[in-house]
Design an enzyme around this catalytic site. Structure first.
Site, mmCIF file in Angstrom:
data_model
loop_
_atom_site.group_PDB
_atom_site.id
_atom_site.type_symbol
_atom_site.label_atom_id
_atom_site.label_comp_id
_atom_site.label_asym_id
_atom_site.label_seq_id
_atom_site.Cartn_x
_atom_site.Cartn_y
_atom_site.Cartn_z
ATOM 1 N N TYR A 76 -0.256 0.807 14.037
ATOM 2 C CA TYR A 76 0.307 1.818 13.146
ATOM 3 C C TYR A 76 0.005 3.203 13.704
ATOM 4 O O TYR A 76 -1.145 3.497 14.047
ATOM 5 C CB TYR A 76 -0.343 1.833 11.768
ATOM 6 C CG TYR A 76 -0.590 0.573 11.022
ATOM 7 C CD1 TYR A 76 0.010 0.395 9.774
ATOM 8 C CD2 TYR A 76 -1.455 -0.408 11.479
ATOM 9 C CE1 TYR A 76 -0.252 -0.734 9.017
ATOM 10 C CE2 TYR A 76 -1.712 -1.537 10.729
ATOM 11 C CZ TYR A 76 -1.114 -1.697 9.500
ATOM 12 O OH TYR A 76 -1.370 -2.802 8.744
ATOM 13 N N ASP A 82 -6.282 -6.464 -2.688
ATOM 14 C CA ASP A 82 -4.840 -6.646 -2.850
ATOM 15 C C ASP A 82 -4.518 -7.652 -3.944
ATOM 16 O O ASP A 82 -3.533 -7.498 -4.676
ATOM 17 C CB ASP A 82 -4.206 -7.087 -1.524
ATOM 18 C CG ASP A 82 -4.127 -5.953 -0.503
ATOM 19 O OD1 ASP A 82 -4.295 -4.781 -0.905
ATOM 20 O OD2 ASP A 82 -3.912 -6.237 0.688
ATOM 21 N N HIS A 86 0.827 -1.196 0.000
ATOM 22 C CA HIS A 86 0.000 0.000 0.000
ATOM 23 C C HIS A 86 0.867 1.253 0.000
ATOM 24 O O HIS A 86 1.932 1.283 0.632
ATOM 25 C CB HIS A 86 -0.912 0.010 1.227
ATOM 26 C CG HIS A 86 -1.833 -1.165 1.290
ATOM 27 N ND1 HIS A 86 -2.260 -1.711 2.472
ATOM 28 C CD2 HIS A 86 -2.411 -1.900 0.302
ATOM 29 C CE1 HIS A 86 -3.066 -2.732 2.226
ATOM 30 N NE2 HIS A 86 -3.173 -2.871 0.920
ATOM 31 N N LYS A 101 4.149 6.002 8.164
ATOM 32 C CA LYS A 101 3.670 5.045 9.153
ATOM 33 C C LYS A 101 4.791 4.659 10.114
ATOM 34 O O LYS A 101 5.927 4.441 9.701
ATOM 35 C CB LYS A 101 3.152 3.777 8.463
ATOM 36 C CG LYS A 101 1.997 4.010 7.510
ATOM 37 C CD LYS A 101 1.634 2.735 6.768
ATOM 38 C CE LYS A 101 0.504 2.969 5.778
ATOM 39 N NZ LYS A 101 0.186 1.741 5.011
#
Length: 209
Positions: A132, A175, A62, A72
C-alpha cells in the site's frame, strides 16, 4: 498505464504494461503523471505498508475520518487477493455499494481508493503480499472499521481459493467486532459525501495534499 474508474466513484483500477524476458518481468506500478491525469491531483506519499496474509484472511473494511482521510494505492506483489472498495460516504449516490478487483502476481493490476472510501481484501492464497502507498500515516484515533461480513453490505467474498481449496474467512478480533454499516452511520462514524467532496476538490484545486 490505463485507469478505469470503478462503480464506486473515487476508486480506480490501474492496468500497466509488463515487460518480460527469460530473467523475469518489469513494470511501473505507479507513475505520478498518469495518476495526476486520472485524478486531477498529486499523490502525497506519507507511508508505505506491506501485509502478508494466509489464504482466507479478510482485512477490513477500514476507513478514516475526513479530513484528511487516507487514500491508498494498492497492489499485490505475490499471490492473489480480492480487493474491495465500499462507499461509506453518507449522502453519496452510491452509499453502501461496493466494487472489487482481483489483484494478483499475474496481471499485476493496482487499485487507487481515494479519501472517504472503505477498503478491504481477502487473501486467496497463503503468503499473499499486498503493498500500500498511503497519503497519510497511521493514526488510530481517526481510523474506523465496518464488519466485512455485514449482510446489508452483501459483499460476495470468495469461497474457493487460488488452489481450488475452500476458504473460511479469518478476521482479526478488531475486524470481527466492528459495527455494521447501519450501526456506524447511527453512531456518526462515517464520513459525509459533502465533506469528502469538499476535501477532494481542495486537493484538485491545490494540486497536492
Amino acid at each position: 498505464m490505463e485507469f478505469r474508474e470503478l462503480s464506486v466513484p473515487g476508486a480506480w483500477e490501474i492496468t500497466t504494461a509488463q515487460f518480460g524476458d527469460a530473467r523475469g518481468a518489469f513494470l511501473e506500478w505507479f507513475k505520478a503523471p498518469a495518476f495526476e491525469a486520472a485524478t486531477g491531483h498529486a499523490f502525497d506519499l506519507q507511508q508505505a505498508n506491506c501485509s502478508v496474509s494466509a489464504a482466507g484472511v479478510l482485512r477490513g473494511v477500514h476507513f478514516a475520518d475526513v479530513p484528511p482521510g487516507q487514500a491508498k494505492y494498492i497492489t499485490c506483489a505475490k499471490g492473489a487477493v480480492l480487493d474491495v472498495v465500499v462507499d461509506v460516504r453518507t449522502g453519496s449516490p452510491t452509499f453502501g455499494q461496493w466494487d472489487s478487483v482481483l489483484l494478483d502476481d499475474v496481471d499485476r493490476r493496482a487499485v487507487y481508493i481515494s479519501e472517504g472510501l472503505g477498503h478491504a481484501f481477502m487473501s486467496l492464497e497463503d503468503d499473499s503480499t499486498v503493498l500500500y502507498l498511503c497519503s497519510t500515516g497511521y493514526a488510530p484515533g481517526r481510523e474506523h472499521g465496518i464488519d466485512p461480513l455485514d449482510p446489508d453490505l452483501g459483499i460476495a467474498w470468495p469461497t474457493i481459493g487460488r488452489s481450488g481449496a475452500s476458504l473460511t474467512p479469518i478476521l482479526s478480533e478488531k475486524d470481527s467486532e466492528a459495527p455494521t454499516l447501519a450501526q456506524a452511520a447511527a453512531d456518526a462514524l462515517l464520513p459525509t459525501w459533502s465533506a469528502v467532496d469538499e476535501y477532494v476538490r481542495s486537493l484538485t484545486e491545490g494540486g497536492a495534499r
